[in-house]
Design an enzyme around this catalytic site. Structure first.
Site, PDB file in Angstrom:
ATOM      1  N   ASP A   1      46.506 -25.857  29.640  1.00 31.70           N
ATOM      2  CA  ASP A   1      45.875 -27.000  30.302  1.00 31.70           C
ATOM      3  C   ASP A   1      46.759 -28.212  30.060  1.00 31.70           C
ATOM      4  OD1 ASP A   1      43.294 -28.058  31.609  1.00 31.70           O
ATOM      5  OD2 ASP A   1      43.596 -29.431  29.928  1.00 31.70           O
TER       6      ASP A   1
ATOM      7  N   GLU B   1      44.859 -28.211  36.906  1.00 28.89           N
ATOM      8  CA  GLU B   1      46.033 -28.434  36.057  1.00 28.89           C
ATOM      9  C   GLU B   1      46.188 -27.329  35.022  1.00 28.89           C
ATOM     10  OE1 GLU B   1      42.617 -30.449  33.930  1.00 28.89           O
ATOM     11  OE2 GLU B   1      43.220 -30.218  35.991  1.00 28.89           O
TER      12      GLU B   1
END
Length: 150
Positions: A24, A67
């Site tokens: 992440d 993301e």
């Protein structure tokens, strides 16, 4: 997901290790909010190129959503994967990206790793869940770090 299921089946047949990594990018919303979505796209592309440059040809990396990225590392035990992923983390954190306005965009990532080292029978969903729990731990422990599934 099809690729990970195929790799799980191969690992079970050949009794090989398989490590899954969930990544992440830290504070990605702030990047989009501060420097705009084109800057966010630039960060995503740069992160992907960093990850691809670090892995072997037989490994796989792809966007897992937003993301987040996932890496599939066949024939890789957790200990070896941890070394590789720490190198990815450090490279990402030391990368300089300059926004259109000349400001430096700081980037880093949190990494969660899980392996079938001790349980070859783990399903793809179970392995991903373990990696996700490790990723959550990396974020809870301050981000920009690597955590291994327990």
């Amino acid at each position: 997901m099809e690729h990970i299921r195929n790799e799980i089946a191969r690992a079970q047949r050949s009794h090989c290790s398989l490590t899954i990594v969930l990544i992440d990018l830290d504070h990605f919303k702030r990047i989009n909010d501060t420097w705009g979505h084109p800057a966010g796209d630039m960060v995503l592309k740069k992160a992907a190129s960093i990850f691809k440059a670090q892995i072997r040809q037989c490994d796989m990396v792809g966007r897992y959503g937003g993301e987040e990225f996932m890496m599939i590392l066949p024939d890789t035990a957790l200990s070896g994967a941890a070394i590789l992923i720490e190198r990815c983390r450090a490279t990402l954190a030391n990368t300089v990206i300059i926004a259109d306005n000349g400001e430096r965009i700081p980037i880093s990532g949190s990494f969660g790793l899980a392996s079938n080292d001790k349980q070859l029978a783990l399903s793809a969903d179970e392995l991903i869940k373990q990696a996700d729990n490790a990723l959550y731990q990396a974020k809870a422990n301050g981000r920009n770090r690597v955590e291994l599934a327990k």
